[in-house]
Design a protein around this motif. Structure first.
Motif, mmCIF file in Angstrom:
data_model
loop_
_atom_site.group_PDB
_atom_site.id
_atom_site.type_symbol
_atom_site.label_atom_id
_atom_site.label_comp_id
_atom_site.label_asym_id
_atom_site.label_seq_id
_atom_site.Cartn_x
_atom_site.Cartn_y
_atom_site.Cartn_z
ATOM 1 N N VAL A 134 0.869 -1.174 0.000
ATOM 2 C CA VAL A 134 0.000 0.000 0.000
ATOM 3 C C VAL A 134 0.907 1.226 0.000
ATOM 4 O O VAL A 134 1.801 1.345 0.842
ATOM 5 N N ARG A 135 0.699 2.133 -0.935
ATOM 6 C CA ARG A 135 1.500 3.353 -0.971
ATOM 7 C C ARG A 135 1.247 4.141 0.319
ATOM 8 O O ARG A 135 0.102 4.308 0.744
ATOM 9 N N CYS A 136 2.325 4.623 0.906
ATOM 10 C CA CYS A 136 2.196 5.409 2.141
ATOM 11 C C CYS A 136 1.298 6.622 1.925
ATOM 12 O O CYS A 136 0.537 7.007 2.818
ATOM 13 N N SER A 137 1.346 7.204 0.734
ATOM 14 C CA SER A 137 0.496 8.363 0.438
ATOM 15 C C SER A 137 -0.986 7.980 0.457
ATOM 16 O O SER A 137 -1.834 8.782 0.894
ATOM 17 N N GLU A 138 -1.309 6.765 0.018
ATOM 18 C CA GLU A 138 -2.708 6.313 0.049
ATOM 19 C C GLU A 138 -3.153 6.042 1.484
ATOM 20 O O GLU A 138 -4.280 6.368 1.863
ATOM 21 N N TYR A 139 -2.262 5.462 2.273
ATOM 22 C CA TYR A 139 -2.583 5.222 3.684
ATOM 23 C C TYR A 139 -2.807 6.563 4.394
ATOM 24 O O TYR A 139 -3.738 6.704 5.186
ATOM 25 N N GLN A 140 -1.968 7.561 4.074
ATOM 26 C CA GLN A 140 -2.134 8.871 4.696
ATOM 27 C C GLN A 140 -3.491 9.476 4.334
ATOM 28 O O GLN A 140 -4.131 10.105 5.177
ATOM 29 N N LYS A 141 -3.937 9.293 3.091
ATOM 30 C CA LYS A 141 -5.270 9.798 2.711
ATOM 31 C C LYS A 141 -6.354 9.160 3.568
ATOM 32 O O LYS A 141 -7.290 9.834 4.015
ATOM 33 N N ILE A 143 -5.928 7.898 6.581
ATOM 34 C CA ILE A 143 -5.754 8.433 7.933
ATOM 35 C C ILE A 143 -6.359 9.834 8.025
ATOM 36 O O ILE A 143 -7.058 10.165 8.986
ATOM 37 N N ASP A 144 -6.111 10.671 7.019
ATOM 38 C CA ASP A 144 -6.647 12.036 7.027
ATOM 39 C C ASP A 144 -8.174 12.028 7.067
ATOM 40 O O ASP A 144 -8.789 12.865 7.726
ATOM 41 N N LEU A 145 -8.782 11.089 6.362
ATOM 42 C CA LEU A 145 -10.241 11.026 6.304
ATOM 43 C C LEU A 145 -10.865 10.324 7.509
ATOM 44 O O LEU A 145 -11.913 10.738 7.999
ATOM 45 N N PHE A 146 -10.234 9.235 7.960
ATOM 46 C CA PHE A 146 -10.909 8.359 8.923
ATOM 47 C C PHE A 146 -10.134 8.058 10.202
ATOM 48 O O PHE A 146 -10.647 7.351 11.061
ATOM 49 N N GLY A 147 -8.919 8.536 10.332
ATOM 50 C CA GLY A 147 -8.118 8.143 11.487
ATOM 51 C C GLY A 147 -7.323 9.295 12.055
ATOM 52 O O GLY A 147 -7.706 10.454 11.932
ATOM 53 N N LYS A 148 -6.207 8.944 12.671
ATOM 54 C CA LYS A 148 -5.291 9.961 13.178
ATOM 55 C C LYS A 148 -3.895 9.350 13.232
ATOM 56 O O LYS A 148 -3.721 8.147 13.128
ATOM 57 N N TYR A 149 -2.898 10.245 13.395
ATOM 58 C CA TYR A 149 -1.524 9.763 13.418
ATOM 59 C C TYR A 149 -0.693 10.561 14.408
ATOM 60 O O TYR A 149 -1.103 11.621 14.880
ATOM 61 N N ILE A 150 0.485 10.005 14.717
ATOM 62 C CA ILE A 150 1.468 10.669 15.557
ATOM 63 C C ILE A 150 2.833 10.495 14.896
ATOM 64 O O ILE A 150 3.107 9.439 14.301
ATOM 65 N N LYS A 151 3.671 11.526 14.954
ATOM 66 C CA LYS A 151 5.037 11.427 14.445
ATOM 67 C C LYS A 151 5.856 10.617 15.445
ATOM 68 O O LYS A 151 5.688 10.780 16.659
#
Length: 163
Positions: A134-141, A143-151
């Motif tokens: 899975v392209r990291c850019s697709e996973y980020q999309k 996450i942006d729509l349905f999740g959250k992240y931490i550095k």
């Protein structure tokens, strides 16, 4: 790609879990030990599958395990019963841990497979799994729509010191 020292795997999973505690702002309630196919940790009464990809910075992809080739049985995304899916990935020059509902990632994979935009590959020699790239850019999309992240720091350093 760095070699994985499997003896340190528990420390890697524990480090990932600690970052999830920060992200969710709730303590770990339960942590599975050893091989446990249903989920890895429980936070705030939600079960979570934890995955760490050590080569995402080199490839721009993250692996999502789906089949054990040793036993020819579903694994990873196809066997987890976890409510949430958490994966390390690398994007925009930084490592992140993203979390979203497992069913959202499953839906994305199903659609991506239908449109031939997802690759199914056998992991490196010695690994007994097949993975979707899975392209990291697709996973980020997602996450942006349905999740959250931490550095987070580079996961290749998680066994070398305190994080």
């Amino acid at each position: 790609m760095s070699k994985i020292n499997w003896e340190h795997w528990d420390k890697i999973e524990l480090t990932h879990s600690k970052f999830l505690e920060q992200l969710i702002q709730k303590p770990i309630q339960e942590h599975s030990t050893g091989y446990y196919p249903d989920w890895d940790i429980k936070i705030d009464n939600k079960t979570i599958e934890i995955k760490t990809d050590f080569g995402a910075d080199k490839t721009g992809n993250m692996c999502v395990e789906h089949l054990s080739t040793k036993t020819n049985t579903p694994s990873g995304i196809n066997s987890t019963k976890a409510d949430l899916w958490s994966n390390t990935y690398y994007i925009d020059g930084e490592w992140r841990i993203g979390i979203l509902k497992t069913k959202i990632l499953k839906k994305y994979i199903k659609k991506a497979l239908e449109h031939n935009v997802l690759f199914d590959v056998k992991n490196k020699k010695g690994m007994n799994t097949r993975v979707y790239l899975v392209r990291c850019s697709e996973y980020q999309k997602l996450i942006d729509l349905f999740g959250k992240y931490i550095k987070v720091p580079n996961p290749n350093t998680w066994t070398k010191g305190n994080n």
